[in-house]
Design an enzyme around this catalytic site. Structure first.
Site, short mmCIF file in Angstrom:
data_model
loop_
_atom_site.label_atom_id
_atom_site.label_comp_id
_atom_site.label_asym_id
_atom_site.label_seq_id
_atom_site.Cartn_x
_atom_site.Cartn_y
_atom_site.Cartn_z
N SER A 42 0.85 -1.19 0.00
CA SER A 42 0.00 0.00 0.00
C SER A 42 0.88 1.24 0.00
O SER A 42 1.99 1.21 0.54
CB SER A 42 -0.88 0.01 1.25
OG SER A 42 -1.58 1.23 1.37
N TYR A 55 -0.98 -0.54 10.27
CA TYR A 55 -1.21 -0.88 8.87
C TYR A 55 -0.02 -0.43 8.02
O TYR A 55 0.50 -1.19 7.21
CB TYR A 55 -2.50 -0.23 8.38
CG TYR A 55 -2.83 -0.50 6.93
CD1 TYR A 55 -3.33 -1.73 6.55
CD2 TYR A 55 -2.63 0.47 5.96
CE1 TYR A 55 -3.64 -1.99 5.22
CE2 TYR A 55 -2.92 0.22 4.63
CZ TYR A 55 -3.43 -1.01 4.27
OH TYR A 55 -3.72 -1.26 2.95
N LYS A 59 2.52 -2.83 5.89
CA LYS A 59 2.65 -2.71 4.44
C LYS A 59 4.07 -2.33 4.04
O LYS A 59 4.57 -2.78 3.00
CB LYS A 59 1.62 -1.72 3.89
CG LYS A 59 0.18 -2.21 4.03
CD LYS A 59 -0.01 -3.57 3.34
CE LYS A 59 -1.45 -4.01 3.30
NZ LYS A 59 -1.66 -5.21 2.50
N SER A 90 -13.84 0.73 -2.94
CA SER A 90 -14.27 -0.51 -2.33
C SER A 90 -15.05 -0.14 -1.07
O SER A 90 -15.04 1.02 -0.64
CB SER A 90 -13.08 -1.39 -1.95
OG SER A 90 -12.33 -0.78 -0.92
#
Length: 163
Positions: A42, A55, A59, A90
């Site tokens: 990401s 996160y 990543k 999404s």
């Protein structure tokens, strides 16, 4: 600071340890010569985003592991592609966007389409590319990561307390 340790540990497990384990399992079962591995990292692993420390760390770690795997596995004919998406439409992206205050900059950030990302991943595999950044505008942030990091840290909004 607002993420409790148990949630942070789960994020690290899902976003870093699980992909590493899957890559390990795949490599041990791949033919002696050839094959491809696609790891989805990401842009959050390249530039700092408030509220995304676990996160982003996961990543970033996955991106580095993919680079190393690409070097190590090349002699076996195994191609490793690391995908570094920015926002892609999404349900997850919509929930994340809803958690931050509306800003003019935030509203203008390019958001990719999942179908286009899939096409670009397929093309990158055929071309044996090591990295794919999508939407393309984020490649600039990737190239200028130091400047991008300063900018993102300065303008990224504080996350809300809502889940």
């Amino acid at each position: 600071a607002k993420t409790d340790w148990e949630l942070g540990e789960r994020l690290l497990h899902v976003d870093l340890l699980t992909p590493l384990r899957l890559m390990n399992l795949a490599v041990t079962r791949m033919p002696e010569r050839g094959g491809s591995i696609v790891n989805i990292s990401s842009m959050a692993g390249r530039v700092p985003l408030r509220g995304c420390s676990y996160y982003g760390a996961a990543k970033a770690g996955l991106e580095m592991a993919s680079k190393i795997a690409g070097l190590e596995l090349k002699a076996r004919g195994i191609h490793v592609l690391t995908v570094l998406p920015g926002p892609v439409r999404s349900a997850l992206e919509a929930r994340a966007r809803a958690q931050v205050p509306k800003t003019q900059i935030g509203e203008q950030l390019p958001t990719g389409e999942p179908e286009e990302l899939a096409i670009r991943i397929e093309r990158a595999l055929v071309q044996k590319r090591a990295r794919l950044v999508y939407p393309r505008i984020y490649a600039l942030a990737d190239c200028l990561v130091s400047i991008s990091s300063c900018f993102t840290a300065a303008v990224s909004p504080e996350p809300t307390d809502e889940p």
